[in-house]
Scaffold this motif. Sequence first.
Motif, PDB file in Angstrom:
ATOM      1  N   LYS A  61      91.655  12.225  52.188  1.00  0.00           N
ATOM      2  CA  LYS A  61      91.358  12.917  50.927  1.00  0.00           C
ATOM      3  C   LYS A  61      92.650  13.062  50.145  1.00  0.00           C
ATOM      4  O   LYS A  61      93.700  13.298  50.714  1.00  0.00           O
ATOM      5  CB  LYS A  61      90.808  14.308  51.232  1.00  0.00           C
ATOM      6  N   GLY A  62      92.540  12.916  48.845  1.00  0.00           N
ATOM      7  CA  GLY A  62      93.734  13.072  48.033  1.00  0.00           C
ATOM      8  C   GLY A  62      94.423  11.734  47.787  1.00  0.00           C
ATOM      9  O   GLY A  62      95.333  11.655  46.977  1.00  0.00           O
ATOM     10  N   VAL A  63      93.987  10.707  48.472  1.00  0.00           N
ATOM     11  CA  VAL A  63      94.520   9.372  48.194  1.00  0.00           C
ATOM     12  C   VAL A  63      93.838   8.922  46.913  1.00  0.00           C
ATOM     13  O   VAL A  63      92.606   8.831  46.875  1.00  0.00           O
ATOM     14  CB  VAL A  63      94.166   8.393  49.347  1.00  0.00           C
ATOM     15  N   ASN A  85      79.400   4.038  52.368  1.00  0.00           N
ATOM     16  CA  ASN A  85      79.736   5.366  51.846  1.00  0.00           C
ATOM     17  C   ASN A  85      81.252   5.498  51.874  1.00  0.00           C
ATOM     18  O   ASN A  85      81.872   5.143  52.873  1.00  0.00           O
ATOM     19  CB  ASN A  85      79.137   6.464  52.726  1.00  0.00           C
ATOM     20  N   LEU A  86      81.837   6.015  50.808  1.00  0.00           N
ATOM     21  CA  LEU A  86      83.269   6.305  50.800  1.00  0.00           C
ATOM     22  C   LEU A  86      83.433   7.762  51.210  1.00  0.00           C
ATOM     23  O   LEU A  86      82.887   8.655  50.567  1.00  0.00           O
ATOM     24  CB  LEU A  86      83.859   6.057  49.408  1.00  0.00           C
ATOM     25  N   VAL A  87      84.152   7.981  52.309  1.00  0.00           N
ATOM     26  CA  VAL A  87      84.253   9.324  52.870  1.00  0.00           C
ATOM     27  C   VAL A  87      85.720   9.758  52.894  1.00  0.00           C
ATOM     28  O   VAL A  87      86.525   9.191  53.630  1.00  0.00           O
ATOM     29  CB  VAL A  87      83.668   9.364  54.307  1.00  0.00           C
ATOM     30  N   GLY A  88      86.041  10.752  52.076  1.00  0.00           N
ATOM     31  CA  GLY A  88      87.385  11.310  52.090  1.00  0.00           C
ATOM     32  C   GLY A  88      87.501  12.307  53.234  1.00  0.00           C
ATOM     33  O   GLY A  88      86.737  13.258  53.294  1.00  0.00           O
ATOM     34  N   VAL A  89      88.426  12.061  54.141  1.00  0.00           N
ATOM     35  CA  VAL A  89      88.579  12.906  55.330  1.00  0.00           C
ATOM     36  C   VAL A  89      89.744  13.861  55.104  1.00  0.00           C
ATOM     37  O   VAL A  89      90.836  13.437  54.753  1.00  0.00           O
ATOM     38  CB  VAL A  89      88.851  12.032  56.580  1.00  0.00           C
ATOM     39  N   SER A  90      89.484  15.153  55.318  1.00  0.00           N
ATOM     40  CA  SER A  90      90.579  16.104  55.143  1.00  0.00           C
ATOM     41  C   SER A  90      91.009  16.725  56.470  1.00  0.00           C
ATOM     42  O   SER A  90      91.943  17.504  56.504  1.00  0.00           O
ATOM     43  CB  SER A  90      90.168  17.198  54.155  1.00  0.00           C
ATOM     44  N   ASN A  91      90.312  16.384  57.556  1.00  0.00           N
ATOM     45  CA  ASN A  91      90.655  16.951  58.861  1.00  0.00           C
ATOM     46  C   ASN A  91      91.558  15.987  59.622  1.00  0.00           C
ATOM     47  O   ASN A  91      91.098  14.971  60.135  1.00  0.00           O
ATOM     48  CB  ASN A  91      89.365  17.219  59.654  1.00  0.00           C
ATOM     49  N   PRO A  92      92.856  16.297  59.708  1.00  0.00           N
ATOM     50  CA  PRO A  92      93.790  15.344  60.315  1.00  0.00           C
ATOM     51  C   PRO A  92      93.680  15.239  61.831  1.00  0.00           C
ATOM     52  O   PRO A  92      94.296  14.365  62.422  1.00  0.00           O
ATOM     53  CB  PRO A  92      95.167  15.880  59.913  1.00  0.00           C
ATOM     54  N   THR A  93      92.883  16.082  62.498  1.00  0.00           N
ATOM     55  CA  THR A  93      92.797  15.966  63.957  1.00  0.00           C
ATOM     56  C   THR A  93      92.008  14.738  64.377  1.00  0.00           C
ATOM     57  O   THR A  93      92.273  14.148  65.407  1.00  0.00           O
ATOM     58  CB  THR A  93      92.159  17.221  64.604  1.00  0.00           C
ATOM     59  N   PHE A  95      91.693  12.036  62.408  1.00  0.00           N
ATOM     60  CA  PHE A  95      91.980  10.948  61.491  1.00  0.00           C
ATOM     61  C   PHE A  95      93.465  10.904  61.190  1.00  0.00           C
ATOM     62  O   PHE A  95      94.084  11.928  60.967  1.00  0.00           O
ATOM     63  CB  PHE A  95      91.196  11.202  60.193  1.00  0.00           C
ATOM     64  N   ASP A  96      94.031   9.720  61.203  1.00  0.00           N
ATOM     65  CA  ASP A  96      95.438   9.550  60.859  1.00  0.00           C
ATOM     66  C   ASP A  96      95.591   9.473  59.354  1.00  0.00           C
ATOM     67  O   ASP A  96      95.088   8.531  58.747  1.00  0.00           O
ATOM     68  CB  ASP A  96      95.951   8.230  61.453  1.00  0.00           C
ATOM     69  N   PRO A  97      96.278  10.432  58.727  1.00  0.00           N
ATOM     70  CA  PRO A  97      96.467  10.353  57.277  1.00  0.00           C
ATOM     71  C   PRO A  97      97.136   9.033  56.915  1.00  0.00           C
ATOM     72  O   PRO A  97      98.050   8.599  57.600  1.00  0.00           O
ATOM     73  CB  PRO A  97      97.367  11.542  56.962  1.00  0.00           C
ATOM     74  N   GLY A  98      96.649   8.409  55.867  1.00  0.00           N
ATOM     75  CA  GLY A  98      97.235   7.146  55.443  1.00  0.00           C
ATOM     76  C   GLY A  98      96.496   5.941  55.986  1.00  0.00           C
ATOM     77  O   GLY A  98      96.677   4.839  55.491  1.00  0.00           O
TER      78      GLY A  98
END
Length: 107
Positions: A61-63, A85-93, A95-98
């Motif tokens: 999320k935020g990208v 579906n495009l899914v913005g993930v905000s939970n870093p546990t 998912f690897d940001p980036g």
Amino acid sequence: GRQSIPPFFIVAADESQQMRGQKLAQALEENGITIHGVDVLSKAKEAKLIAPEKLEIRFSKGVNEDSFLTGLAETVKKFTGEEPNLVGVSNPTDFDPGNYEIWFPRR
């Protein structure tokens, strides 16, 4: 253009989708996107991960990469015949940001 392409992973719900994942990886690599791996959920050590109901592209999320995501979704749709579906993930546990992850749905 983009300076650097983030790491990409494809996640298949089970072994029956692994070949399809590898073919999608090949198609994306022909479009200049490097795939860092095709993972199979049923083989994963962390079985708490659950395949989605529909094809998904997950990203941080935020990208703000709307044009990139739109192009990516088009390529994936062309290959799979499914609208992801495009899914913005905000939970870093989970998912690897980036990273970007393409998740095949469970059947």
